[in-house]
Design a protein around this motif. Structure first.
Motif, PDB file in Angstrom:
ATOM      1  N   LEU A  24       0.852  -1.173   0.000  1.00 50.76           N
ATOM      2  CA  LEU A  24       0.000   0.000   0.000  1.00 50.76           C
ATOM      3  C   LEU A  24       0.896   1.233   0.000  1.00 50.76           C
ATOM      4  N   LEU A  25       0.839   2.004  -1.077  1.00 48.20           N
ATOM      5  CA  LEU A  25       1.688   3.177  -1.229  1.00 48.20           C
ATOM      6  C   LEU A  25       1.004   4.398  -0.606  1.00 48.20           C
ATOM      7  N   ALA A  26       1.647   4.978   0.393  1.00 44.11           N
ATOM      8  CA  ALA A  26       1.083   6.118   1.121  1.00 44.11           C
ATOM      9  C   ALA A  26       1.069   7.375   0.257  1.00 44.11           C
ATOM     10  N   GLY A  27      -0.062   8.057   0.267  1.00 43.42           N
ATOM     11  CA  GLY A  27      -0.200   9.312  -0.448  1.00 43.42           C
ATOM     12  C   GLY A  27      -0.310   9.182  -1.955  1.00 43.42           C
ATOM     13  N   VAL A  28      -0.540   7.981  -2.438  1.00 42.68           N
ATOM     14  CA  VAL A  28      -0.576   7.721  -3.879  1.00 42.68           C
ATOM     15  C   VAL A  28      -2.003   7.395  -4.310  1.00 42.68           C
ATOM     16  N   GLY A  29      -2.371   7.897  -5.491  1.00 47.01           N
ATOM     17  CA  GLY A  29      -3.712   7.675  -6.018  1.00 47.01           C
ATOM     18  C   GLY A  29      -3.760   6.490  -6.971  1.00 47.01           C
ATOM     19  N   HIS A  30      -4.628   6.585  -7.960  1.00 46.94           N
ATOM     20  CA  HIS A  30      -4.892   5.478  -8.878  1.00 46.94           C
ATOM     21  C   HIS A  30      -3.726   5.180  -9.823  1.00 46.94           C
ATOM     22  N   HIS A  31      -2.934   6.181 -10.149  1.00 42.28           N
ATOM     23  CA  HIS A  31      -1.835   5.994 -11.100  1.00 42.28           C
ATOM     24  C   HIS A  31      -0.509   5.889 -10.361  1.00 42.28           C
ATOM     25  N   ALA A  32      -0.363   4.865  -9.558  1.00 41.30           N
ATOM     26  CA  ALA A  32       0.838   4.683  -8.733  1.00 41.30           C
ATOM     27  C   ALA A  32       2.100   4.636  -9.584  1.00 41.30           C
ATOM     28  N   PHE A  33       2.021   4.028 -10.740  1.00 37.42           N
ATOM     29  CA  PHE A  33       3.199   3.890 -11.607  1.00 37.42           C
ATOM     30  C   PHE A  33       3.679   5.243 -12.127  1.00 37.42           C
ATOM     31  N   LEU A  34       2.805   6.242 -12.168  1.00 31.07           N
ATOM     32  CA  LEU A  34       3.188   7.589 -12.577  1.00 31.07           C
ATOM     33  C   LEU A  34       3.599   8.449 -11.388  1.00 31.07           C
ATOM     34  N   GLN A  35       2.897   8.266 -10.281  1.00 30.16           N
ATOM     35  CA  GLN A  35       3.148   9.100  -9.116  1.00 30.16           C
ATOM     36  C   GLN A  35       4.382   8.673  -8.328  1.00 30.16           C
ATOM     37  N   GLU A  36       4.665   7.384  -8.276  1.00 31.19           N
ATOM     38  CA  GLU A  36       5.805   6.863  -7.539  1.00 31.19           C
ATOM     39  C   GLU A  36       6.527   5.808  -8.392  1.00 31.19           C
TER      40      GLU A  36
END
Length: 75
Positions: free
Chosen positions: A57-69
């Motif tokens: 579970l990535l904290a502070g990340v939305g639906h596009h985890a691969f773009l955000q983190e």
């Protein structure tokens, strides 16, 4: 800035039970805790149904985890 529309509260969320066949190998489900499209409960249900699966579970990340983190996604 990435904008995500929240579905109405009455919208039907994805259901892990709809999958006909679940993986039988090691499985890591990656999900953002701020996903406004697919509720984190769906990820938890999916992990519960796959033997030995783990949830990242990535904290502070939305639906596009691969773009955000991207670094955490690739790790």
């Amino acid at each position: 800035m990435l904008r995500v529309r929240r579905p109405p509260s009455s919208a039907r969320l994805p259901d892990a039970t709809r999958f006909r066949e679940l993986p039988k190998r090691r499985t890591l489900v990656v999900h953002g805790d701020r996903d406004a499209i697919v509720d984190v409960q769906c990820a938890m249900e999916l992990v519960a149904r796959i033997p030995g699966a783990k949830l990242l579970l990535l904290a502070g990340v939305g639906h596009h985890a691969f773009l955000q983190e991207p670094a955490e996604w690739a790790a």
